[in-house]
Write a protein that holds these residues in place. Structure first.
Motif, PDB file in Angstrom:
ATOM      1  N   ARG A  58       1.624   1.033  -2.617  1.00  0.00           N
ATOM      2  CA  ARG A  58       2.709   1.063  -3.602  1.00  0.00           C
ATOM      3  C   ARG A  58       3.858   1.877  -3.010  1.00  0.00           C
ATOM      4  O   ARG A  58       3.652   2.948  -2.455  1.00  0.00           O
ATOM      5  N   GLU A  59       5.062   1.341  -3.136  1.00  0.00           N
ATOM      6  CA  GLU A  59       6.265   2.065  -2.725  1.00  0.00           C
ATOM      7  C   GLU A  59       7.123   2.261  -3.964  1.00  0.00           C
ATOM      8  O   GLU A  59       7.570   1.287  -4.577  1.00  0.00           O
ATOM      9  N   VAL A  83       2.570  -4.937   1.710  1.00  0.00           N
ATOM     10  CA  VAL A  83       1.378  -5.539   2.302  1.00  0.00           C
ATOM     11  C   VAL A  83       1.566  -5.511   3.811  1.00  0.00           C
ATOM     12  O   VAL A  83       2.557  -6.031   4.332  1.00  0.00           O
ATOM     13  N   THR A  84       0.625  -4.883   4.504  1.00  0.00           N
ATOM     14  CA  THR A  84       0.665  -4.817   5.962  1.00  0.00           C
ATOM     15  C   THR A  84      -0.445  -5.689   6.523  1.00  0.00           C
ATOM     16  O   THR A  84      -1.609  -5.504   6.183  1.00  0.00           O
ATOM     17  N   LEU A  85      -0.071  -6.654   7.349  1.00  0.00           N
ATOM     18  CA  LEU A  85      -1.011  -7.499   8.058  1.00  0.00           C
ATOM     19  C   LEU A  85      -0.933  -7.098   9.527  1.00  0.00           C
ATOM     20  O   LEU A  85       0.142  -7.150  10.115  1.00  0.00           O
ATOM     21  N   ASN A  86      -2.043  -6.697  10.103  1.00  0.00           N
ATOM     22  CA  ASN A  86      -2.039  -6.146  11.450  1.00  0.00           C
ATOM     23  C   ASN A  86      -3.137  -6.841  12.252  1.00  0.00           C
ATOM     24  O   ASN A  86      -4.306  -6.501  12.128  1.00  0.00           O
ATOM     25  N   GLY A  87      -2.753  -7.836  13.037  1.00  0.00           N
ATOM     26  CA  GLY A  87      -3.731  -8.593  13.809  1.00  0.00           C
ATOM     27  C   GLY A  87      -3.415  -8.565  15.289  1.00  0.00           C
ATOM     28  O   GLY A  87      -2.251  -8.547  15.689  1.00  0.00           O
ATOM     29  N   ASP A 114      10.183   2.841  -6.268  1.00  0.00           N
ATOM     30  CA  ASP A 114      11.575   2.412  -6.171  1.00  0.00           C
ATOM     31  C   ASP A 114      12.183   2.526  -7.558  1.00  0.00           C
ATOM     32  O   ASP A 114      11.566   2.080  -8.534  1.00  0.00           O
ATOM     33  N   PRO A 115      13.370   3.116  -7.669  1.00  0.00           N
ATOM     34  CA  PRO A 115      13.989   3.276  -8.993  1.00  0.00           C
ATOM     35  C   PRO A 115      14.247   1.940  -9.709  1.00  0.00           C
ATOM     36  O   PRO A 115      14.319   1.885 -10.922  1.00  0.00           O
ATOM     37  N   LYS A 116      14.345   0.842  -8.955  1.00  0.00           N
ATOM     38  CA  LYS A 116      14.572  -0.476  -9.566  1.00  0.00           C
ATOM     39  C   LYS A 116      13.269  -1.164  -9.950  1.00  0.00           C
ATOM     40  O   LYS A 116      13.278  -2.279 -10.448  1.00  0.00           O
ATOM     41  N   GLY A 117      12.142  -0.512  -9.689  1.00  0.00           N
ATOM     42  CA  GLY A 117      10.817  -1.086  -9.950  1.00  0.00           C
ATOM     43  C   GLY A 117       9.963  -0.941  -8.703  1.00  0.00           C
ATOM     44  O   GLY A 117      10.431  -1.244  -7.599  1.00  0.00           O
ATOM     45  N   ASP A 118       8.765  -0.447  -8.876  1.00  0.00           N
ATOM     46  CA  ASP A 118       7.901  -0.219  -7.724  1.00  0.00           C
ATOM     47  C   ASP A 118       7.697  -1.498  -6.932  1.00  0.00           C
ATOM     48  O   ASP A 118       7.725  -2.601  -7.474  1.00  0.00           O
ATOM     49  N   ARG A 119       7.494  -1.318  -5.614  1.00  0.00           N
ATOM     50  CA  ARG A 119       7.364  -2.434  -4.696  1.00  0.00           C
ATOM     51  C   ARG A 119       5.952  -2.482  -4.126  1.00  0.00           C
ATOM     52  O   ARG A 119       5.303  -1.458  -4.011  1.00  0.00           O
ATOM     53  N   VAL A 120       5.518  -3.675  -3.787  1.00  0.00           N
ATOM     54  CA  VAL A 120       4.224  -3.896  -3.167  1.00  0.00           C
ATOM     55  C   VAL A 120       4.467  -4.019  -1.658  1.00  0.00           C
ATOM     56  O   VAL A 120       5.269  -4.840  -1.226  1.00  0.00           O
TER      57      VAL A 120
END
Length: 148
Positions: free
Chosen positions: A125-126, A136-140, A128-134
């Motif tokens: 979760r990040e 997603v980290t994909l690391n392959g 943000d004053p405009k609404g929290d952000r999702v």
């Protein structure tokens, strides 16, 4: 017992305990996203990890341990377009940006693929004053195609 039944039992126990995936991850000693993948039948645990999860959730041991340590049949979705709104958005992302990702990866790394075997994923979760952000980290690992 089918994996879908194991998933239902584990989620019921998680909810009964009011545990989070982070709680389960700490009990098992792994990443929360990986533990969630195991519970959904998309990864497998070793005996020690399965014991830790079973003990933490206080679920009947032998009923579910076999499915947790068995090599799973991967792929949890049908070939149809998903109808769940959250899963559909990931489908939409690959429909809209899949070719973009392919172009950038090929430009940066060459002709190959991103491994889904030598792979890590995380969800955060990040705020943000405009609404929290999702996030997603994909690391392959990059796997180049071989020439023969």
């Amino acid at each position: 017992m089918e994996m879908s039944e194991v998933t239902a039992k584990l989620i019921e126990a998680k909810n009964r305990k009011r545990a989070t995936y982070q709680d389960l991850a700490e009990a098992v000693g792994r990443n929360k996203t990986w533990v969630a993948a195991v519970i959904q039948g998309q990864a497998s645990m070793d005996e020690k990890e399965a014991d830790a999860l079973i003990n933490y959730l206080e679920v009947p041991y032998e009923e579910i341990k076999h499915e947790l340590v068995a090599v799973p049949y991967k792929g949890s979705l049908s070939e149809d377009v998903p109808t769940d709104p959250l899963i559909y958005r990931f489908h939409e992302i690959t429909q809209v940006y899949g070719t973009t990702l392919k172009e950038i990866i090929h430009e940066e790394f060459g002709d190959g693929i991103m491994s889904a075997i030598d792979f890590k994923m995380d969800v955060e979760r990040e705020e943000d004053p405009k609404g929290d952000r999702v996030v997603v980290t994909l690391n392959g690992k990059f796997l180049p195609y071989t020439k023969w």
